[in-house]
Design a protein around this motif. Structure first.
Motif: not given
Length: 325
Positions: A222-236
């Protein structure tokens, strides 16, 4: 210390009518002016303040009074220090800090209420800052307290909210991200629900979503998003929604950028757009009504569709509809 220029308003209001006198006091108080005596007010010489005082002078003369705006060049260091001290906002910052401390000690159950409270505190802080003509450490400390409070709210209401990652954002090919399973934390709030909407509407129309009660249960495929270690999360400085925009080359879309500003402000703070409070209220109410996160996404997606149209520049809407070639 070099010479410093000041503005002095000297006003005289004749007769027993107290209204102009009270109005003058209120206007000068709102500008943070220092009272030098009866009808005499001091401000630093700045173009916008000069214009405001000239307009006020005309109003006072029209009301039958007299007024003069003087520009004073002060070279004596001791007098400069004395006059600057009249604009010390330390007491105002101290009162604000006490109010913020009391607020943090009694956070409401509702995250929406807490976020509104923090926005109000930010607004009150910036009102103090607007008349802090010689800002220093007290303002910097107060703003840092706001940022710290933002993080405290995130940890209090959303323990799994991701910390910002460092580094750049790689541009990705949407064609390689079709028909995928996307996973995020259950009971989505602003950034997660907006990111899921963005994925479904603009990145992967056939997306399927997993709502995780424990991010450790995220399947490897699965493509994770919006949690630590996810493929897509907060950047800068970017929240997850903004990271997705940059990752898939969607940052030229004015409607998506408008939504992004709203999502950013609601998720991590910043300039609040007028639409933010309404969206936050609708999302909060929907979360109370709907226990199923797929249903929640479906309902809020319609709201985001409308907001996207609202934020899209008129010329772009006309072109999309075929009115323009």
């Amino acid at each position: 210390m070099g010479a410093f220029e000041w503005l002095v308003l000297i006003a005289s209001i004749r007769g027993g009518n107290s209204n102009p006198r009270v109005r003058l006091w209120r206007q000068m108080n709102a500008r943070g002016a220092a009272a030098l005596g009866d009808g005499a007010y001091l401000l630093p010489d700045r173009a916008e303040l000069r214009l405001q005082l000239e307009n006020l002078r005309e109003e006072l003369i029209a009301a039958g009074g007299s007024a003069h705006v003087l520009r004073v060049r002060e070279e004596a260091p001791e007098r400069q220090a004395e006059w600057r001290a009249l604009f010390d906002r330390s007491d105002a910052y101290a009162r604000w800090t006490l109010a913020q401390t009391a607020w943090l000690a009694a956070l409401p159950e509702s995250e929406s209420d807490a976020r509104r409270g923090l926005r109000q505190l930010r607004k009150e802080l910036e009102a103090i800052a607007s008349t802090d003509y010689f800002p220093g450490e007290p303002l910097a400390r107060a703003r840092q307290r706001c940022n710290d409070a933002e993080r405290q709210l995130t940890r209090h209401y959303s323990p799994g909210e991701p910390l910002s990652a460092d580094g750049g954002i790689e541009r990705l090919d949407r064609a390689a991200y079709q028909g995928r399973v996307w996973a995020t934390r259950a009971r989505p709030w602003v950034d997660r629900v907006a990111s899921a909407w963005l994925i479904q509407r603009f990145i992967d129309p056939a997306a399927r979503f997993l709502w995780l009660t424990d991010i450790r249960d995220c399947p490897s495929g699965a493509l994770g998003f919006d949690f630590d270690g996810a493929a897509f999360t907060h950047v800068g400085e970017r929240v997850t929604y903004e990271t997705l925009l940059a990752s898939f080359g969607l940052e030229q879309d004015g409607g998506l950028l408008g939504l992004g500003a709203m999502v950013h402000a609601l998720d991590v703070g910043g300039v609040i757009v007028p639409e933010a409070a309404g969206f936050e209220a609708v999302l909060g109410g929907a979360r109370q009504r709907l226990a199923d996160d797929d249903q929640l996404l479906a309902e809020i997606s319609q709201v985001l569709d409308s907001l996207y149209t609202h934020f899209t520049p008129t010329s772009a809407r006309l072109a999309i509809s075929g009115v323009e070639s």
